[in-house]
Scaffold this active site. Structure first.
Site, PDB file in Angstrom:
ATOM      1  N   SER A  23      38.238  17.803 -30.542  1.00 49.18           N
ATOM      2  CA  SER A  23      37.173  17.414 -31.458  1.00 49.18           C
ATOM      3  C   SER A  23      36.425  16.170 -30.977  1.00 49.18           C
ATOM      4  O   SER A  23      35.798  16.177 -29.932  1.00 49.18           O
ATOM      5  CB  SER A  23      37.774  17.211 -32.854  1.00 49.18           C
ATOM      6  OG  SER A  23      36.775  17.076 -33.827  1.00 49.18           O
ATOM      7  N   ASP A  55      29.984  16.709 -33.005  1.00 47.33           N
ATOM      8  CA  ASP A  55      31.140  16.197 -32.275  1.00 47.33           C
ATOM      9  C   ASP A  55      31.481  17.178 -31.150  1.00 47.33           C
ATOM     10  O   ASP A  55      30.735  18.132 -30.899  1.00 47.33           O
ATOM     11  CB  ASP A  55      32.323  15.954 -33.213  1.00 47.33           C
ATOM     12  CG  ASP A  55      32.831  17.224 -33.876  1.00 47.33           C
ATOM     13  OD1 ASP A  55      32.058  18.204 -33.948  1.00 47.33           O
ATOM     14  OD2 ASP A  55      33.987  17.258 -34.325  1.00 47.33           O
ATOM     15  N   ASP A 114      32.200  21.226 -35.040  1.00 39.36           N
ATOM     16  CA  ASP A 114      32.530  21.627 -36.404  1.00 39.36           C
ATOM     17  C   ASP A 114      32.120  20.565 -37.413  1.00 39.36           C
ATOM     18  O   ASP A 114      32.336  20.720 -38.604  1.00 39.36           O
ATOM     19  CB  ASP A 114      34.017  21.987 -36.549  1.00 39.36           C
ATOM     20  CG  ASP A 114      34.947  20.813 -36.298  1.00 39.36           C
ATOM     21  OD1 ASP A 114      34.481  19.742 -35.857  1.00 39.36           O
ATOM     22  OD2 ASP A 114      36.168  20.978 -36.534  1.00 39.36           O
TER      23      ASP A 114
END
Length: 461
Positions: A106, A253, A257
């Site tokens: 992430s 990011d 998401d």
């Protein structure tokens, strides 16, 4: 949270906390487990698992390790290649895969990586399955009424195969484009792709809508993902929007998401702003199910004040978009998310989706003929001070009676003019102390008073 998997998958520094061997074993278990579920249901066809990855150098290593484990157990592995987490969730659900895997850490730096697991319904994998994986990793797997010291390898024609599935990613792009309700030919839109998963998707989508797109941080090299870029370093996009006279900017990011926005003045529009803007928009259209927006305990105190003014109800869940989604499904809510930019539109997706969030924000701007700076009026962000303190034992520090007493004291002093929140990190030996109030100096004073007690009681590492 388990020993290996936290709120958002199995994450760690590549080949330190999360190794290629871990990935191979996760693949071994998933391939065997879903094949066994099929076999017990009378289906002898191989399990199907779809895999996506972000742009980290180590993502290839983990992809190959997972594939090795999957096919060794007899499952077929379908590769989406570099793509976003929400695209994996979408394809897992739409193409009826047994499960999906996203390789990403992430917003973390490039040297970290992670394995995110997605169920066949496109949702974050259930805890009971995660617990079985962890048991297998630790060598104490008990499932199907048996203890498994080892799990069998597939042999001969039962060995799985690998399938190039880039077409699935393209179908997801087509799905996003199908959601566009307006031509954007009169709009100038900035996109910060964080040198991550959105680099070859976001521009395609917005250009299909006719927008003039301005792209930054879309040249991944394996080590520059999230580096001074994307939603965790949004100052670059703020400057870029103002210098180029753009109507709006969106920052993603590493795995796209989450999404944060920048208005035409270069001011940040975070996840709480987005929840306010879209929640209010749905209410005006009589489409806000149960008149409720789902937040987490980390949403700003000012958001709840703004919702009260608009007559909108709200729910608070634990931190993590999986908990937001669980509440939404259980209580039939259509919008929810986190301050960090994980926003879930349950009518369209089962996970947070940064590009989808961008589309919905532009939709409101076009429909209401307002700039983003105008749409966020009515929500005043309360000053927030959040400090992290490394401790020996997170739960022991939080359950200390003197720490609890100090937290209760601060809460009483704040009353209905602010709030205090003390919570443990899901990924580090850290306790987070957060206070929101009308004055930042008050926030600092109260946060420090709690930290002083934690230190005085000997909990600091």
């Amino acid at each position: 949270m388990g020993k290996y998997f936290g709120t958002d998958g199995f994450r760690g520094e590549a080949n330190v906390g999360l190794t290629a061997d871990h990935a191979y074993k996760v693949g071994r278990f998933l391939g065997w487990y879903y094949n066994e579920l099929r076999r017990r249901a009378g289906d002898e066809t191989p399990a199907k698992v779809v895999i996506g990855k972000d742009t980290r150098r180590s993502s290839y290593m983990f992809e190959y390790s997972l594939v090795g484990g999957l096919v060794a157990s007899g499952a077929d592995a379908y590769l989406l290649h570099v793509t976003t987490t929400p695209s994996v969730a979408y394809i897992t659900r739409m193409d009826e895969f047994d499960c999906g895997i996203m390789i990403s850490a992430s917003h973390n730096p490039y040297y970290d990586n992670g394995i995110k697991l997605i169920s066949g319904s496109g949702e974050k994998m259930k805890e009971d399955t995660i617990e079985l994986i962890e048991a297998y990793l630790d060598g104490n797997l008990v499932v199907f009424d048996s203890k498994w010291d080892t799990i069998p390898f597939a042999t001969k024609e039962k060995i799985g195969c690998t399938v190039d599935y880039a077409s699935g990613r393209n179908r997801y792009i087509g799905y996003l484009i199908s959601l566009g309700m307006y031509s954007l030919k009169d709009m100038k839109i900035g996109l910060d792709c964080a040198n991550g998963s959105s680099w070859n998707i976001a521009k395609t989508v917005f250009e299909a809508f006719g927008a003039k797109t301005y792209i930054i941080n879309a040249e991944p090299n394996g080590t520059n993902i999230n580096r001074n870029a994307g939603s965790t370093h949004i100052e670059g996009l703020q400057k870029f929007v103002v210098e180029n006279g753009l109507d709006v900017g969106f920052a993603y990011d590493g795995d796209a998401d989450r999404c944060l926005a920048v208005d035409e003045n270069g001011e940040i529009v975070n996840g709480d702003h987005i929840l306010y803007i879209y929640g209010k928009y749905l209410k005006e259209q009589n489409k806000l199910k149960n008149n409720t927006v789902v937040t987490t305990v980390m949403s700003n105190f000012g958001l709840y004040k703004a919702f009260d003014e608009e007559g909108i109800d709200y729910a608070k869940t634990a931190v993590g978009d999986k908990y937001v989604y669980e509440y939404m499904i259980q209580n039939d809510c259509c919008i929810g998310g986190e301050q960090s930019g994980h926003i879930i539109f349950s009518k369209y997706a089962t996970t947070g989706d940064g590009i989808l969030t961008s589309i919905k924000m532009v939709e409101v701007m076009k429909d209401k003929k307002q700039k983003l700076s105008e749409l966020k009026r009515g929500f005043t962000v309360y000053p927030q001070v959040l400090k992290n303190i490394r401790v020996k034992d997170k739960r022991e520090a939080q359950s200390d009676k003197d720490v609890i007493a100090k937290v209760d004291e601060v809460a009483a002093l704040l009353g209905d003019s602010g709030r205090i929140l003390v919570r443990e990190s899901g990924t580090e030996p850290v306790v987070r102390v957060m206070v929101e109030a009308a004055d930042e100096s008050v926030c600092n004073q109260y946060v420090d008073s709690v930290i002083e007690v934690i230190k005085a009681k000997g909990h600091v590492e």
